[in-house]
Motif scaffolding. Sequence first.
Motif, PDB file in Angstrom:
ATOM      1  N   LEU A 140     -41.413   3.048  29.448  1.00 16.60           N
ATOM      2  CA  LEU A 140     -40.453   2.476  30.393  1.00 16.60           C
ATOM      3  C   LEU A 140     -39.320   1.747  29.678  1.00 16.60           C
ATOM      4  CD1 LEU A 140     -39.601   1.840  33.292  1.00 16.60           C
ATOM      5  CD2 LEU A 140     -41.162  -0.129  33.236  1.00 16.60           C
ATOM      6  N   ASN A 141     -39.625   1.081  28.576  1.00 20.46           N
ATOM      7  CA  ASN A 141     -38.608   0.307  27.847  1.00 20.46           C
ATOM      8  C   ASN A 141     -37.788   1.155  26.888  1.00 20.46           C
ATOM      9  OD1 ASN A 141     -39.478  -2.046  29.120  1.00 20.46           O
ATOM     10  ND2 ASN A 141     -41.025  -2.466  27.535  1.00 20.46           N
ATOM     11  N   GLY A 142     -38.143   2.448  26.760  1.00 21.66           N
ATOM     12  CA  GLY A 142     -37.397   3.308  25.848  1.00 21.66           C
ATOM     13  C   GLY A 142     -37.758   3.097  24.395  1.00 21.66           C
ATOM     14  N   ASP A 143     -38.953   2.552  24.134  1.00 17.98           N
ATOM     15  CA  ASP A 143     -39.385   2.312  22.759  1.00 17.98           C
ATOM     16  C   ASP A 143     -40.041   3.535  22.136  1.00 17.98           C
ATOM     17  OD1 ASP A 143     -38.504  -0.291  22.985  1.00 17.98           O
ATOM     18  OD2 ASP A 143     -40.455  -1.038  23.689  1.00 17.98           O
ATOM     19  N   VAL A 144     -40.102   4.628  22.877  1.00 18.42           N
ATOM     20  CA  VAL A 144     -40.669   5.872  22.360  1.00 18.42           C
ATOM     21  C   VAL A 144     -39.771   7.018  22.806  1.00 18.42           C
ATOM     22  CG1 VAL A 144     -42.166   6.132  24.378  1.00 18.42           C
ATOM     23  CG2 VAL A 144     -42.753   7.291  22.258  1.00 18.42           C
ATOM     24  N   ASP A 145     -39.592   7.994  21.903  1.00 17.96           N
ATOM     25  CA  ASP A 145     -38.661   9.097  22.178  1.00 17.96           C
ATOM     26  C   ASP A 145     -39.365  10.353  22.690  1.00 17.96           C
ATOM     27  OD1 ASP A 145     -36.497   7.560  20.957  1.00 17.96           O
ATOM     28  OD2 ASP A 145     -37.465   8.032  19.045  1.00 17.96           O
ATOM     29  N   ARG A 185     -39.695   8.565  17.412  1.00 17.20           N
ATOM     30  CA  ARG A 185     -40.911   7.811  17.729  1.00 17.20           C
ATOM     31  C   ARG A 185     -41.777   8.641  18.687  1.00 17.20           C
ATOM     32  NH1 ARG A 185     -37.368   2.882  19.833  1.00 17.20           N
ATOM     33  NH2 ARG A 185     -36.362   4.751  20.710  1.00 17.20           N
ATOM     34  N   LEU A 186     -42.984   9.002  18.217  1.00 24.45           N
ATOM     35  CA  LEU A 186     -43.891   9.854  18.980  1.00 24.45           C
ATOM     36  C   LEU A 186     -44.997   9.044  19.625  1.00 24.45           C
ATOM     37  CD1 LEU A 186     -42.679  11.908  16.740  1.00 24.45           C
ATOM     38  CD2 LEU A 186     -44.668  13.275  17.296  1.00 24.45           C
ATOM     39  N   MET A 187     -45.534   9.621  20.727  1.00 24.15           N
ATOM     40  CA  MET A 187     -46.674   8.994  21.391  1.00 24.15           C
ATOM     41  C   MET A 187     -47.541  10.083  22.013  1.00 24.15           C
ATOM     42  SD  MET A 187     -46.746   6.488  24.730  1.00 24.15           S
ATOM     43  CE  MET A 187     -46.079   5.075  23.851  1.00 24.15           C
ATOM     44  N   LEU A 188     -48.849   9.858  21.987  1.00 23.38           N
ATOM     45  CA  LEU A 188     -49.806  10.726  22.672  1.00 23.38           C
ATOM     46  C   LEU A 188     -50.370   9.964  23.869  1.00 23.38           C
ATOM     47  CD1 LEU A 188     -51.448  13.386  22.718  1.00 23.38           C
ATOM     48  CD2 LEU A 188     -53.174  12.220  21.328  1.00 23.38           C
ATOM     49  N   LEU A 189     -50.224  10.530  25.081  1.00 26.35           N
ATOM     50  CA  LEU A 189     -50.687   9.871  26.303  1.00 26.35           C
ATOM     51  C   LEU A 189     -51.679  10.789  27.006  1.00 26.35           C
ATOM     52  CD1 LEU A 189     -50.181   7.323  28.156  1.00 26.35           C
ATOM     53  CD2 LEU A 189     -48.681   8.817  29.488  1.00 26.35           C
ATOM     54  N   THR A 190     -52.944  10.367  27.063  1.00 24.13           N
ATOM     55  CA  THR A 190     -53.978  11.169  27.724  1.00 24.13           C
ATOM     56  C   THR A 190     -54.817  10.289  28.646  1.00 24.13           C
ATOM     57  OG1 THR A 190     -55.616  10.827  25.979  1.00 24.13           O
ATOM     58  CG2 THR A 190     -54.118  12.688  25.711  1.00 24.13           C
ATOM     59  N   ARG A 232     -28.967  10.061  19.300  1.00 21.88           N
ATOM     60  CA  ARG A 232     -29.819   8.872  19.400  1.00 21.88           C
ATOM     61  C   ARG A 232     -29.178   7.770  20.233  1.00 21.88           C
ATOM     62  NH1 ARG A 232     -34.229   8.310  17.105  1.00 21.88           N
ATOM     63  NH2 ARG A 232     -34.080   6.033  17.190  1.00 21.88           N
ATOM     64  N   ALA A 233     -27.862   7.717  20.219  1.00 24.51           N
ATOM     65  CA  ALA A 233     -27.180   6.653  20.968  1.00 24.51           C
ATOM     66  C   ALA A 233     -27.420   6.787  22.473  1.00 24.51           C
ATOM     67  CB  ALA A 233     -25.685   6.688  20.674  1.00 24.51           C
ATOM     68  N   LYS A 234     -27.723   8.010  22.927  1.00 27.69           N
ATOM     69  CA  LYS A 234     -27.971   8.233  24.357  1.00 27.69           C
ATOM     70  C   LYS A 234     -29.353   7.731  24.770  1.00 27.69           C
ATOM     71  CE  LYS A 234     -24.127  10.659  25.083  1.00 27.69           C
ATOM     72  NZ  LYS A 234     -23.055  10.241  26.005  1.00 27.69           N
ATOM     73  N   GLY A 235     -30.252   7.593  23.797  1.00 31.81           N
ATOM     74  CA  GLY A 235     -31.599   7.083  24.096  1.00 31.81           C
ATOM     75  C   GLY A 235     -32.411   7.977  25.005  1.00 31.81           C
ATOM     76  N   ARG A 236     -32.211   9.294  24.892  1.00 26.89           N
ATOM     77  CA  ARG A 236     -32.940  10.204  25.780  1.00 26.89           C
ATOM     78  C   ARG A 236     -34.380  10.391  25.312  1.00 26.89           C
ATOM     79  NH1 ARG A 236     -27.878  13.220  25.526  1.00 26.89           N
ATOM     80  NH2 ARG A 236     -26.675  12.720  27.397  1.00 26.89           N
ATOM     81  N   GLN A 237     -35.232  10.767  26.272  1.00 28.64           N
ATOM     82  CA  GLN A 237     -36.646  10.964  25.986  1.00 28.64           C
ATOM     83  C   GLN A 237     -37.063  12.394  26.328  1.00 28.64           C
ATOM     84  OE1 GLN A 237     -37.569   7.606  28.626  1.00 28.64           O
ATOM     85  NE2 GLN A 237     -38.789   6.705  26.961  1.00 28.64           N
ATOM     86  N   VAL A 238     -38.097  12.839  25.640  1.00 32.29           N
ATOM     87  CA  VAL A 238     -38.658  14.174  25.858  1.00 32.29           C
ATOM     88  C   VAL A 238     -40.135  14.027  26.207  1.00 32.29           C
ATOM     89  CG1 VAL A 238     -39.242  16.387  24.793  1.00 32.29           C
ATOM     90  CG2 VAL A 238     -37.025  15.307  24.295  1.00 32.29           C
TER      91      VAL A 238
END
Length: 722
Positions: free
Chosen positions: A394-399, A373-378, A340-346
């Motif tokens: 963009l701000n890294g508020d979602v993983d 933290r999940l998000m659905l983008l359609t 989590r410290a790396k702040g990577r996204q999938v």
Amino acid sequence: MSDMQETEALADGVKRKPAGGTPDHKPPIAEIGLGTSVQYVKGVGPKRFKLLERCGILTLEDLLYYSPLRYEDRCDVTPICRLNVDENAVVRGTIIATQWKGPRYGSKSRIEAFVRDETEQITAVWFNASEHLYKRLIRGHRIILYGKVGCYRWLQMVNPTFTTAETDEGLDKFRAIVPIYPLTEGLRQGELCRIIIPAAQTYANLVEEVVPASVRQANNLLPVQEALKTVHAPPTIEAGDTARRRLIYDEFFVFQTAMAVRKRITGLASGISFRIGPNVDKRIRARFPFTPTAAQERAVREIADDMRSDHPMSRLLQGDVGCGKTLVAAYAMLAALAERAKGRQVAVMAPTEILAEQHFLFLRRLLESAQVRLMLLTGSQSASERKQNLDAILNGDVDLIVGTHALIQEDVEFKNLGLIVIDEQHRFGVAQRHNLGRKGPAPDVLLLTATPIPRTLALTLYGEVDVSIIDEMPPGRAPVRTLLFDSSEEDRAWEAIRQQVAQGHQAFVVYPVIDESDKLDIKGATSEAERLQSGPLASARVCLLHGRMKQEQKDAVMEQFRKRNYDVMVATTVIEVGIDVPNATVMVINHAERLGLAQLHQLRGRVGRAQFPSYCILLAESAGPDAAARLRTLTKTNDGFKIAEEDLRLRGPGEFLGTRQSGLPEFLIGNIVDDREIMETARRDAFALVASDPRLALPEHSVLRRRVLDRYGKRLDIVSIA
């Protein structure tokens, strides 16, 4: 003038004035290059140029590489008494009588010529015949015929190719190996032969060798210039086939060289080395709803090894419907998010909103109580909702972001993209997949497919990708029993649904289109849902799902179906992927003959997802022998790889993947199904060459390097070797 007369005229060196309107000044041969417009080739006027253009022939190079589909051997004359029905043959004899039957014009007109040789008699029949043809059939003249031998009361040939002469000597030029090209309406074989054959003899020497001499010698390949001349005017069919194989090898070799370069560039790039130790592995497995199969474990190990490497992963995960690919992909996602410290996204990309939402819901259940933290983008989200989501990404508020094509839009920017998972990846083109990959410094990429891709096609589409295969199903699932019914037996299908519903189960009824079509004589989901609800399935609760419904409507219907508030879902093929309703035990697919085997297998995978006995009923509308034989494949096996191989063989790669699938390379001559051995040989040779000269920098590889960059440099993002 017949096609054969045109070919004879060419052989005789008869010079005819090309169709009017060609440029007044044709450049001298010395000034013509491979990129010169085909309109400057002798015999091509404005009318023929437009016809050639419809065939994809725009330049001289296109013309030279316009390969025959096959050859007709018109060399050996067969005595009439030795003819075999249903075989092509050449017959030489004398016209002993002719007659014109029916009206002088129209499809019912018919000309018959009675031809006799020293052994027997045969009748030649031409339908929709012309006055000109009839006048050429002169009693007492010699004639040579080529066509398929039939038998209708007596031996006959229908619409044969022919030429006539007063003596045998005038017939000799007919006997040849004749190339047969793909045509367009308005263009005849003779016209095309008259253009291509002399052009090949004149201009083939302009073509440079793309395959290095050492590779040509190892494979005993013809020089390319000789191959181009021979493929259009072979002395024997064997010589033509040998020349054609050389040209196919060239196409495949250039493509596989590009793939080898791409794989090397990917392998050399600095990527993310994910720390996947015993503790991470244990935490991930604690969230699995069931114990992975041995095949899933193998795939997990291969993916984990790739992710630990400091080079970007590029792996294709193949597996049949219901084998548990999503669980393996979830392992990769959680491993990427573990630090989590790396702040990577999938990012997870799916081809449809339904499938994207299914992934989102599955991951949300799997990660319940986790700090992810999940998000659905359609694409169906409102502008304000989309802007809010894009800011969060963009701000890294979602993983973990699950989405459709919306993920590859220019305004989508990630803060720290570490892993990309692309489901049903064959529905995305090469450029689309690469566009998503460019949204991170060097993210790992995992491609998923529930449509098993045969080995040759996988080598073609994903030659730079490593492959993992899940070839084992989770325990406790009974194979789906598949039945093939004629459309007249549809009452049996509705009875099967009524029985399953009475037992507390659910059903799918699939139609190929939304609305009924009189032109296609095909039923539509909308009207059929109403008919079934008021008729055969009146005792059941029926819902409707199709692609034109708004996303909120689709979501609501799917949720109600999952909650068992409906018994039967009438749908289009929109449910092909991403639908997981374990209580559904029967599916009826209408107009099954209109769908490919792989698509039918995918649809069938929507049932049989639990321990209950399940059924798939294929309703075929007057399926002919070929269609019935094809559909019976599904009744014999549930093995997706066998079905995919058969589907690819029957329909070809373009239809197998979907019309004009943008990820499929376009080969002018080669066919990746029929020419799989050449593809595999070219792959072996190309990868060995790139291993010895990674940048194709040696002088003997200069032509190959230029061709690779011209054709695939931008598409595969390998311009760095330039």
